[in-house]
Design a protein around this motif. Sequence first.
Motif, PDB file in Angstrom:
ATOM      1  N   ALA A   1      38.119  40.891  43.049  1.00 34.57           N
ATOM      2  CA  ALA A   1      39.057  40.764  41.928  1.00 34.57           C
ATOM      3  C   ALA A   1      40.085  41.889  41.948  1.00 34.57           C
ATOM      4  O   ALA A   1      41.274  41.664  41.706  1.00 34.57           O
ATOM      5  CB  ALA A   1      38.289  40.767  40.609  1.00 34.57           C
ATOM      6  N   ALA A   2      39.641  43.118  42.247  1.00 37.44           N
ATOM      7  CA  ALA A   2      40.562  44.251  42.332  1.00 37.44           C
ATOM      8  C   ALA A   2      41.546  44.058  43.474  1.00 37.44           C
ATOM      9  O   ALA A   2      42.737  44.393  43.355  1.00 37.44           O
ATOM     10  CB  ALA A   2      39.778  45.550  42.523  1.00 37.44           C
ATOM     11  N   LEU A   3      41.076  43.517  44.585  1.00 35.72           N
ATOM     12  CA  LEU A   3      41.960  43.245  45.713  1.00 35.72           C
ATOM     13  C   LEU A   3      43.013  42.217  45.343  1.00 35.72           C
ATOM     14  O   LEU A   3      44.208  42.374  45.658  1.00 35.72           O
ATOM     15  CB  LEU A   3      41.125  42.750  46.903  1.00 35.72           C
ATOM     16  N   ALA A   4      42.597  41.163  44.651  1.00 35.16           N
ATOM     17  CA  ALA A   4      43.550  40.129  44.215  1.00 35.16           C
ATOM     18  C   ALA A   4      44.561  40.704  43.232  1.00 35.16           C
ATOM     19  O   ALA A   4      45.761  40.387  43.295  1.00 35.16           O
ATOM     20  CB  ALA A   4      42.804  38.965  43.592  1.00 35.16           C
ATOM     21  N   LEU A   5      44.111  41.564  42.322  1.00 36.80           N
ATOM     22  CA  LEU A   5      45.018  42.178  41.353  1.00 36.80           C
ATOM     23  C   LEU A   5      46.040  43.067  42.049  1.00 36.80           C
ATOM     24  O   LEU A   5      47.222  43.073  41.697  1.00 36.80           O
ATOM     25  CB  LEU A   5      44.211  42.986  40.332  1.00 36.80           C
ATOM     26  N   TYR A   6      45.582  43.816  43.047  1.00 38.33           N
ATOM     27  CA  TYR A   6      46.499  44.658  43.822  1.00 38.33           C
ATOM     28  C   TYR A   6      47.567  43.802  44.508  1.00 38.33           C
ATOM     29  O   TYR A   6      48.767  44.116  44.447  1.00 38.33           O
ATOM     30  CB  TYR A   6      45.711  45.452  44.869  1.00 38.33           C
TER      31      TYR A   6
ATOM     32  N   PHE B   1      35.616  33.054  40.234  1.00 40.90           N
ATOM     33  CA  PHE B   1      36.397  34.206  40.683  1.00 40.90           C
ATOM     34  C   PHE B   1      37.514  34.527  39.693  1.00 40.90           C
ATOM     35  O   PHE B   1      37.769  35.698  39.386  1.00 40.90           O
ATOM     36  CB  PHE B   1      36.992  33.925  42.059  1.00 40.90           C
ATOM     37  N   LEU B   2      38.183  33.495  39.171  1.00 41.24           N
ATOM     38  CA  LEU B   2      39.277  33.729  38.219  1.00 41.24           C
ATOM     39  C   LEU B   2      38.768  34.397  36.951  1.00 41.24           C
ATOM     40  O   LEU B   2      39.441  35.271  36.389  1.00 41.24           O
ATOM     41  CB  LEU B   2      39.973  32.410  37.893  1.00 41.24           C
ATOM     42  N   ARG B   3      37.576  33.996  36.487  1.00 42.61           N
ATOM     43  CA  ARG B   3      37.013  34.636  35.293  1.00 42.61           C
ATOM     44  C   ARG B   3      36.746  36.119  35.555  1.00 42.61           C
ATOM     45  O   ARG B   3      37.068  36.977  34.728  1.00 42.61           O
ATOM     46  CB  ARG B   3      35.722  33.920  34.871  1.00 42.61           C
ATOM     47  N   THR B   4      36.178  36.419  36.716  1.00 39.74           N
ATOM     48  CA  THR B   4      35.919  37.820  37.066  1.00 39.74           C
ATOM     49  C   THR B   4      37.225  38.601  37.181  1.00 39.74           C
ATOM     50  O   THR B   4      37.330  39.735  36.705  1.00 39.74           O
ATOM     51  CB  THR B   4      35.145  37.899  38.399  1.00 39.74           C
ATOM     52  N   ALA B   5      38.225  37.977  37.822  1.00 33.16           N
ATOM     53  CA  ALA B   5      39.508  38.653  38.015  1.00 33.16           C
ATOM     54  C   ALA B   5      40.201  38.919  36.683  1.00 33.16           C
ATOM     55  O   ALA B   5      40.779  39.995  36.464  1.00 33.16           O
ATOM     56  CB  ALA B   5      40.407  37.811  38.924  1.00 33.16           C
ATOM     57  N   LEU B   6      40.142  37.952  35.766  1.00 36.03           N
ATOM     58  CA  LEU B   6      40.777  38.143  34.457  1.00 36.03           C
ATOM     59  C   LEU B   6      40.068  39.233  33.659  1.00 36.03           C
ATOM     60  O   LEU B   6      40.720  40.041  32.977  1.00 36.03           O
ATOM     61  CB  LEU B   6      40.784  36.825  33.687  1.00 36.03           C
TER      62      LEU B   6
END
Length: 321
Positions: A126-131, A196-201
């Motif tokens: 999730a942190a990688l996707a946010l970056y 994954f989207l829930r974790t990322a959010l």
Amino acid sequence: MTAVRLPAGRLLRRLPVRQTLVLLPLALVIVVAVQHRSVLAEGIGHLATAKWPWLLAAACATCLTWVAAAVTRQGAVIDRLPKLRLLVTQFAAGSANHLLPTGLGASAVNLRFMTVCGLPLARSSAALALYLLAESVARVGLLAALLIAFPHALQLGPLLPEGAWGPLLLIIGAAAVVVVAVFTLVRRLRTAVFSFLRTALDEARSVHTRPSRALALWGGSLAFPALQAAGLVLVGLALGLDVPPAHMALAYLAATVAVALVPTPGGLGSVEAALIVALVAAGGPVAVATAVVLAYRIITVWVPLLPGALTLGALVRFKVI
């Protein structure tokens, strides 16, 4: 005598896997350098004729991009990461990024680093996707701001051959249809994506509740492409490219956004071509624009490549990643 056959599991355990991983980056550097030896030779020749103070400034801007990447990575997670190891990992990740296509190298190195630091795989992803999202938004935002400020600085049409827009849009549309169809039909994929989207959010919300993390995330994301563009501008000044600095920065951002989806290791080949076309579209002579791009890629890609690969091998050897 009959040969003793070892079971496959024991044979795999006897293989020096970690030693092989340490040497693998060096082998890839040699292969890539041999494949691009003519570009290297020509770029080094242009560097010999440049004004060295500007080149040193470009090298400093390149070094600062690793700092910006480290700041952004820290901003993407709520947990505190070890600062020195985080910075060194960004340097090594840059080398890995030039050896694998479409940013896979840097993503893999940073994902492994975060999991070694104790973050669960789901939160690390999730942190990688946010970056990646923050860096993409910042790059496109800077490009849009420069296009608004200098609307006539760059003619975007020449970035693609005449008549190429139709096939390109057709390919993008077909790819989008395939992705939507697969997502609709494969239930397990839908479940995994939604999880994954829930974790990322959740991770994004946690980060933005901490002003220091949000500032690091978005400040670093803006600084990273700005420093990259500044490096090209400084090399252009070193070689006497007759294009205003703001227009050179605009050309850089337009070219890198255009080739972001081209699956070549570190953009090798595609970035050079797009940068040359963009600088020519901004008003630069073809010969000088080519010299600037080759010199810029020598400084930002080829000079750090070998020490970055050595650093990557050391990080693997000492189990930092």
